[in-house]
Design an enzyme around this catalytic site. Structure first.
Site, PDB file in Angstrom:
ATOM      1  N   HIS A   1      -1.731   6.991  -1.788  1.00 47.50           N
ATOM      2  CA  HIS A   1      -2.775   5.967  -1.903  1.00 47.50           C
ATOM      3  C   HIS A   1      -2.605   5.367  -3.293  1.00 47.50           C
ATOM      4  CE1 HIS A   1      -6.607   3.979  -2.017  1.00 47.50           C
ATOM      5  NE2 HIS A   1      -6.942   4.428  -0.825  1.00 47.50           N
TER       6      HIS A   1
ATOM      7  N   ARG B   1     -10.236  -2.866  -3.409  1.00 48.51           N
ATOM      8  CA  ARG B   1      -9.237  -3.950  -3.389  1.00 48.51           C
ATOM      9  C   ARG B   1      -9.617  -4.990  -2.342  1.00 48.51           C
ATOM     10  NH1 ARG B   1      -3.699  -2.646  -2.192  1.00 48.51           N
ATOM     11  NH2 ARG B   1      -4.312  -0.675  -1.276  1.00 48.51           N
TER      12      ARG B   1
END
Ligand code: MEZ
Length: 493
Positions: free
Chosen positions: A318, A338
């Site tokens: 990740h 994000r």
């Protein structure tokens, strides 16, 4: 649900545990005190859990790679077992107590099967609980399962098993409805329609979330449902070996009760492995976002009896594990950050990767920026990272968005007296997900008869790279399918 016998055992264990730890601490010698402190140190616990991985024998080295476990001797090698002494006699044995295990249990129960969930830690101690960002489903008019299919295949670089992806995307809207009907509190607009957002690598807004604690919310509801139906759960009882009958069909498992240190025989007509991932093996020394129990157990159990592995080398990093502040080093910054607009920037404040890139591309870009281009940012702890520009979120979506959309993350930061809008958050990739696993068909069946797999332990769905939100989806799609199929089959035998 504990039996009276188990409750007695737990009482006994609790009594000896308090004697060993708190109560007599004051009277201990300095050496004994040191041992107790060490035992309670997080690193020590970490090592202990890794030693509990299937295949890691007492006294053997701490496993570092999957191969160490697969090739290790059986934990039962020097154990005398009485196979005629059956402790659990059930239709469907589910090994693993996360989202896949719980949903499989509910569907097997719907088929009238007698079900046991055996889990290494407690029910719900699983990566499902840690999943923050959301679950994908194409259930809006402007979207379609076909479009979802293209995104999943693209994210996996077209290495995915097509029939599994097709099943995933077609079942997805039904899974969201099922969860909603069970009581999952998804984010909704004022008119009751679901809020959906973008994730990395997705072409449409199809992420359904419960703020930034979606997995915990789903697990809460599933666990309640398991308890309300009276489905039996054996906690702290990992499976250490699958048993085969004389025709080579899966027929049960040996469980190891961590509290009583007894081996227990569970006889079952069908078995579903839902043990999750492998992050806690810390491949290549990377930190991980995974829960303590994620040590690849199911892969080892099933591989040893002939199930096939697919893409076992494809591990997902990740991109946004915390590198700084040090108080929360290694924790996950959800991809939702994000998707709301936060952007990774290097030491010159330059954007070096599109903020919604897939995880493999984003992680590689961050590693390259820090280690090859030397454009990472040094932290006081000696770890490098890149800056994740979160104030952008408030600029894009307006003041208050962080509180509203990321309450769990905000709470975590507050606990350590950190203001995430003022302190720079530096990120570096963390081990997050096992893209591959045991090869299954659309109903979770492996090539070993009567053996099913669902959830992160299964492989083929995501190929070599998974997109955000498709894991919470796949554990439920294939958990439910495996449960229904294994439940029905167990009734035929
Ligand atoms: O699917 C995931 O792994 C996910 C949604 C993680 C996250 O960043 O929150």
């Amino acid at each position: 649900m504990y039996t009276a016998e188990m409750r007695e055992l737990i009482k006994k264990v609790e009594a000896t545990r308090s004697k060993r730890l708190g109560v007599h601490f004051a009277r201990m010698t300095p050496e004994e005190k040191e041992n107790v402190l060490q035992e309670n140190h997080p690193d020590y616990k970490e090592q202990c859990f890794r030693k509990l991985a299937v295949g890691a024998n007492k006294g053997s080295k701490v496993p570092v790679e999957l191969a160490d476990l697969i090739e290790a001797k059986s934990r039962l090698e020097n154990v005398k077992l009485d196979l005629n002494r059956v402790h659990y006699d059930i239709d469907v044995l589910i090994i693993g107590g996360g989202g896949a295990g719980a949903s499989a249990a509910l569907e097997a129960h719907n088929q009238g099967a007698k079900v046991l969930i055996a889990t290494k830690l407690r029910m719900g101690d699983a990566n499902t609980m840690m999943a923050e960002g959301g679950i994908q489903a194409a259930d809006k008019p402007e979207d379609s399962p076909a479009q979802h299919y293209i995104d999943v295949m693209g994210g996996g670089h077209f290495t995915n098993k097509k029939e599994l992806v097709s099943t995933l995307v077609k079942d997805a809207p039904g899974v969201i409805k099922w969860l909603n009907d069970l009581g999952v509190m998804f984010d909704k607009e004022h008119d009751g329609t679901m809020v959906t957002t973008h994730g990395g690598g997705t072409s449409r807004k199809r992420m359904h979330a419960a703020a930034d604690y979606t997995g915990a919310e789903i697990m809460r509801v599933l666990r309640d449902e398991v308890v309300n139906r009276g489905i039996e759960v054996a906690e702290f009882s990992p499976a250490v070996e699958i048993l085969l009958d004389k025709n080579g069909k899966a027929a049960g498992a040996v469980l190891y009760n961590l509290e009583t240190e007894e081996y227990l025989i569970a006889r079952a007509k069908t078995i579903i492995i839902t043990t999750g991932g492998a992050g806690r093996l810390h491949y290549q020394g990377f930190p991980t976002s995974n829960h303590y129990g994620a040590t690849a157990d199911g892969l080892v159990l099933a591989y040893r009896i002939g199930a096939e592995l697919a893409f076992a080398d494809a591990i997902q990093y990740h991109p946004t594990g915390v590198a700084y502040p040090p108080q929360i080093f290694g924790a996950l910054v959800t991809e939702k950050v994000r998707s709301l607009g936060a952007t990774p920037l290097n030491c010159d404040g330059e954007q070096f990767v599109y903020h919604l890139e897939t995880r493999d591309v984003s992680s590689a870009a961050i590693i390259r920026e820090c280690n090859i281009k030397n454009k990472g940012i040094d932290t006081p702890t000696g770890v490098k990272g890149v800056w994740l520009d979160t104030p952008l979120i408030e600029m894009i979506h307006g003041e208050g968005t962080i509180q509203k959309r990321l309450p769990a993350m905000l709470r975590m930061y507050k606990k350590f007296d950190i203001d995430m809008r003022k302190e720079p958050i530096l990120v570096y990739p963390t081990l997050h997900y096992q893209n591959g696993g045991l090869l299954i068909d659309e109903n979770g069946q492996t090539r070993v008869e009567n053996l099913y797999v669902a959830g992160e332990a299964a492989g083929g769905i995501h190929g070599r790279n998974r997109l955000m939100g498709n894991s919470l989806l796949d554990i439920l799609v294939f958990g439910r399918r495996a449960g229904a199929h294994a439940g029905a089959k167990s009734r035929e035998v």
